[in-house]
Design a protein around this motif. Structure first.
Motif, PDB file in Angstrom:
ATOM      1  N   UNK A  71       0.815  -1.108   0.135  1.00 49.09           N
ATOM      2  CA  UNK A  71       0.014  -0.046   0.055  1.00 49.09           C
ATOM      3  C   UNK A  71       1.003   1.194  -0.025  1.00 49.09           C
ATOM      4  N   UNK A  72       0.912   1.974  -1.134  1.00 50.43           N
ATOM      5  CA  UNK A  72       1.595   3.369  -1.249  1.00 50.43           C
ATOM      6  C   UNK A  72       1.081   4.454   0.039  1.00 50.43           C
ATOM      7  N   UNK A  73       2.024   5.019   0.593  1.00 53.35           N
ATOM      8  CA  UNK A  73       1.774   6.030   1.452  1.00 53.35           C
ATOM      9  C   UNK A  73       2.154   7.468   1.050  1.00 53.35           C
ATOM     10  N   UNK A  74       1.230   8.192   1.034  1.00 52.59           N
ATOM     11  CA  UNK A  74       1.724   9.817   0.686  1.00 52.59           C
ATOM     12  C   UNK A  74       1.631  10.724   2.046  1.00 52.59           C
ATOM     13  N   UNK A  75       0.892  10.192   3.163  1.00 51.71           N
ATOM     14  CA  UNK A  75       0.989  11.143   4.118  1.00 51.71           C
ATOM     15  C   UNK A  75       1.590  10.685   5.294  1.00 51.71           C
ATOM     16  N   UNK A  76       2.196  11.390   6.308  1.00 50.66           N
ATOM     17  CA  UNK A  76       3.162  11.049   7.372  1.00 50.66           C
ATOM     18  C   UNK A  76       2.129  10.126   8.632  1.00 50.66           C
ATOM     19  N   UNK A  77       0.907  10.505   8.337  1.00 48.30           N
ATOM     20  CA  UNK A  77       0.017   9.835   9.482  1.00 48.30           C
ATOM     21  C   UNK A  77      -1.347   9.589   8.713  1.00 48.30           C
ATOM     22  N   UNK A  78      -2.053   8.616   9.231  1.00 44.54           N
ATOM     23  CA  UNK A  78      -3.349   8.265   8.684  1.00 44.54           C
ATOM     24  C   UNK A  78      -3.856   6.878   8.997  1.00 44.54           C
ATOM     25  N   UNK A  79      -4.902   6.523   8.459  1.00 45.39           N
ATOM     26  CA  UNK A  79      -5.349   5.086   8.507  1.00 45.39           C
ATOM     27  C   UNK A  79      -5.523   4.587   6.972  1.00 45.39           C
ATOM     28  N   UNK A  80      -5.221   3.181   6.661  1.00 45.82           N
ATOM     29  CA  UNK A  80      -5.270   2.480   5.500  1.00 45.82           C
ATOM     30  C   UNK A  80      -5.926   1.205   5.691  1.00 45.82           C
ATOM     31  N   UNK A  81      -6.623   0.719   4.793  1.00 48.47           N
ATOM     32  CA  UNK A  81      -7.125  -0.627   5.161  1.00 48.47           C
ATOM     33  C   UNK A  81      -6.802  -1.369   4.104  1.00 48.47           C
ATOM     34  N   UNK A  82      -7.031  -2.857   4.049  1.00 49.76           N
ATOM     35  CA  UNK A  82      -7.037  -4.009   2.758  1.00 49.76           C
ATOM     36  C   UNK A  82      -8.127  -4.844   3.271  1.00 49.76           C
ATOM     37  N   UNK A  83      -8.785  -5.494   2.482  1.00 52.69           N
ATOM     38  CA  UNK A  83      -9.951  -6.524   2.736  1.00 52.69           C
ATOM     39  C   UNK A  83      -9.243  -7.899   2.794  1.00 52.69           C
ATOM     40  N   UNK A  84      -9.924  -8.676   3.773  1.00 52.10           N
ATOM     41  CA  UNK A  84      -9.567 -10.036   3.791  1.00 52.10           C
ATOM     42  C   UNK A  84     -10.972 -10.496   3.907  1.00 52.10           C
TER      43      UNK A  84
END
Length: 214
Positions: A135-148
Motif C-alpha cells: 500500500x503506497x503512503x503519501x501522508x506521514x499519518x493516517x489510516x489505510x485498510x485492506x480487505x480480508x
C-alpha cells in the motif's frame, strides 16, 4: 450683480474647476504609480496560476487603494492545516469484523504515524501460500485498510474442524510492516491473529476455512 462681480465669480469657478481637475489628476497619477509598483514587484506568473493568484491580488490592491470593493466576490484566504505530528511512532492494526463469516469480507485497518513511511506491506498466510499487498503512503499519518475475505469454496461453506478447541473456527494471522522503500522500519510492525468461521462440520480437507486478500 454687476459685470465686475460676474467676472470675478466666473474666474473663481474656473479656478475651482482647475483645482478639482488638478486634484483628481494628482490622485490618478498616484494610483497609476501604485499600480506600476504593484506589477514591478511581482515575479513573472506562470500561465496556469494567473487567474488563481495574480487577479485576486490585483483586485485586493484596487480595493485597498480606491475604497471600492473590487474583491468582494473573492474567497477569503485560507491557511492550510499543518501536517499532524506524533510524539512517538504509531503503528497498529485491527480487523473488523472478527471472526469473519464464510464468504464475507472484513477490513484490516492499519493506523500509522511516522514521516519515514512511504509504503506498508501486508502479508497473509493462507492454505495456498503467502499473499502480499503493498500500500503506497503519501501522508506521514493516517489510516489505510485492506480487505480480508473468508474464501468461498465449492461446498458453499467451510469447516473449521482443525481448531475445534475454540469452536468451529480456523485461526489465521496477518502481518503488516511500515517500510521506507523496500526496507522494513524497526518497531513499525503489527502481527494480528484472527479467525474465519464456517458452519460445515466433518467436511473433507478441501472444505477447511481459508482467507484471501481482496
Amino acid at each position: 450683480m454687476n459685470v465686475f462681480d460676474t467676472l470675478i465669480d466666473h474666474k473663481f469657478n474656473i479656478a475651482k474647476k482647475e483645482g478639482d481637475l488638478a486634484e483628481a489628476t494628482a490622485k490618478n497619477i498616484d494610483l497609476g504609480k501604485s499600480i506600476a509598483r504593484f506589477f514591478v514587484g511581482l515575479k513573472k506568473p506562470q500561465e496556469n496560476t494567473l487567474k488563481t493568484n495574480l487577479l485576486p491580488q490585483f483586485r485586493k490592491f484596487l480595493a485597498d487603494n480606491t475604497g471600492i470593493p473590487f474583491d468582494a466576490c473573492d474567497k477569503a484566504a485560507t491557511t492550510p492545516e499543518p501536517a499532524p505530528t506524533c510524539s512517538s511512532s504509531v503503528f497498529f492494526g485491527e480487523i473488523i469484523p472478527e471472526p469473519i463469516p464464510y464468504g464475507q469480507t472484513a477490513q484490516y485497518k492499519i493506523t500509522y504515524c511516522d514521516p519515514r513511511i512511504d509504503n506498508i506491506i501486508v502479508e497473509l498466510e493462507t492454505a495456498s501460500g503467502t499473499q502480499t499487498k503493498i500500500i503506497p503512503i503519501s501522508s506521514p499519518s493516517g489510516t489505510v485498510s485492506v480487505g480480508i475475505r473468508n474464501k468461498p469454496n465449492a461446498f458453499g461453506d467451510c469447516s473449521g474442524i482443525f481448531d475445534d478447541s475454540i469452536g468451529n473456527f480456523k485461526g489465521l494471522s496477518i502481518v503488516a510492516k511500515g517500510r521506507s522503500g523496500s526496507g522494513d522500519l524497526i518497531g513499525l510492525g503489527n502481527f494480528t491473529n484472527f479467525r474465519v468461521s464456517g458452519n460445515l462440520r466433518n467436511g473433507p480437507l478441501s472444505s477447511a476455512c481459508d482467507a484471501e486478500l481482496v
